[in-house]
Enzyme design. Structure first.
Site, PDB file in Angstrom:
ATOM      1  N   TYR A 279       0.819  -1.213   0.000  1.00 24.01           N
ATOM      2  CA  TYR A 279       0.000   0.000   0.000  1.00 24.01           C
ATOM      3  C   TYR A 279       0.855   1.266   0.000  1.00 24.01           C
ATOM      4  O   TYR A 279       0.346   2.354  -0.268  1.00 24.01           O
ATOM      5  CB  TYR A 279      -0.931   0.051   1.223  1.00 24.01           C
ATOM      6  CG  TYR A 279      -1.911  -1.087   1.357  1.00 24.01           C
ATOM      7  CD1 TYR A 279      -2.095  -2.027   0.336  1.00 24.01           C
ATOM      8  CD2 TYR A 279      -2.659  -1.240   2.525  1.00 24.01           C
ATOM      9  CE1 TYR A 279      -2.986  -3.080   0.478  1.00 24.01           C
ATOM     10  CE2 TYR A 279      -3.562  -2.279   2.669  1.00 24.01           C
ATOM     11  CZ  TYR A 279      -3.714  -3.201   1.643  1.00 24.01           C
ATOM     12  OH  TYR A 279      -4.607  -4.241   1.801  1.00 24.01           O
TER      13      TYR A 279
ATOM     14  N   HIS B   6       0.989 -11.641   1.627  1.00 26.05           N
ATOM     15  CA  HIS B   6      -0.087 -10.932   0.921  1.00 26.05           C
ATOM     16  C   HIS B   6      -0.781 -11.766  -0.166  1.00 26.05           C
ATOM     17  O   HIS B   6      -1.968 -11.575  -0.439  1.00 26.05           O
ATOM     18  CB  HIS B   6       0.450  -9.633   0.308  1.00 26.05           C
ATOM     19  CG  HIS B   6      -0.574  -8.565   0.133  1.00 26.05           C
ATOM     20  ND1 HIS B   6      -0.282  -7.232   0.070  1.00 26.05           N
ATOM     21  CD2 HIS B   6      -1.924  -8.627   0.001  1.00 26.05           C
ATOM     22  CE1 HIS B   6      -1.390  -6.519  -0.082  1.00 26.05           C
ATOM     23  NE2 HIS B   6      -2.399  -7.345  -0.129  1.00 26.05           N
TER      24      HIS B   6
END
Length: 285
Positions: free
Chosen positions: A52, A110
């Site tokens: 992010y 992730h």
């Protein structure tokens, strides 16, 4: 907004708030403010990721929110491209340094594949190596719980063959219109708590006529209905927003969806993500 005080207990005894704040698409320079707003409203579960690009801002928000660190549950994620032990060790250190925290409450792999090969080749050995690095940091007390994200059953089975710790969490795309029932049951059987990201289906679901009608019936908004749905599935719900009004509204979910309506929502198929279909997790792969 009692939901903000409710928790689940992970298989290792760590408590995790049932509703969290997702921070995808919140710029690093805006993240601290968003986290402070959320904590001020009563959120105690904050979710970020290396991918992010806002760990620094999220960490600043956590440190300056005016709430003791041990009252907050902070998660981050190991970049999907990291599939070896040494790079994973370095990346874990990097996350803690960027966040400016001594420990995180949860860290996930992730994705079982790098994003540019999502649902492609077999990265089983790389995942096991990355997992070993997470296990080591967990044992050292730098990560209170460890888990995965976007892992299908075969990915989990492959990881478990080399693991000494069963993942505490699997963070998945779960929303009304996309309910992976078998995978949810598999995780529940193994005491792997599921976190639902994009519970509002990246916003596209707001136009769904069935959901609009059902939300009207309960006197709630479509996002509130969607968040409540994921909570009643037994998942942690992680709606993402930087808008304080939306944060408040997202937490006003103290109503009950009937069994019949839960059944209807489970059987709903709505996987049109509009412009977001360019992202691997929304691409239908």
């Amino acid at each position: 907004m009692t939901i903000l005080n409710e928790t689940y207990t992970l298989s290792n005894g760590v408590q995790i708030p049932r509703l969290g704040l997702g921070t995808w698409f919140i710029d690093d320079d805006k993240a601290a403010g968003a986290v402070r707003e959320a904590v001020g409203i009563g959120y105690r579960n904050i979710d970020t990721a290396q991918a992010y690009g806002n760990e620094r801002g999220v960490g600043e928000g956590v440190r300056t929110a005016g709430v003791p660190r041990d009252e907050l549950f902070v998660s981050t994620k190991l970049a999907a491209e990291i599939k070896d032990h040494d790079r994973a060790v370095a990346a874990i250190d990097g996350s803690l340094k960027k966040l400016g925290l001594d420990y995180v409450d949860l860290m996930l792999i992730h994705s079982p594949q790098p994003w540019d090969d999502f649902r492609g080749d077999d990265y089983a050995e790389g995942n096991r190596q990355a997992w070993r690095a997470l296990e080591e940091a967990h044992k050292a007390g730098r990560i209170r719980s460890i888990g995965v994200s976007n892992f299908l059953q075969q990915d989990l089975e492959s990881l478990l063959r080399g693991a000494t710790v069963t993942p505490h969490v699997n963070q998945l795309l779960v929303h009304a219109g996309n309910t992976p029932t078998e995978l949810l049951a598999y995780c529940e059987d193994r005491q792997i708590l599921v976190e639902a990201y994009s519970p509002i289906a990246h916003g596209e679901i707001l136009k769904n006529a069935e959901l609009v009608a059902m939300a009207e019936k309960y006197g709630v908004t479509v996002p509130q209905l969607c968040i409540r749905y994921t909570l009643q599935l037994g998942t942690v719900s992680l709606p993402k927003t930087s808008n304080p009004e939306h944060m408040r509204s997202n937490a006003e979910v103290d109503f009950e969806i009937s069994e019949a309506d839960m059944g209807a929502l489970k059987n709903l198929h709505a996987r049109d993500y509009g412009d977001s279909s360019v992202f691997p997790v929304y691409s239908g792969r």
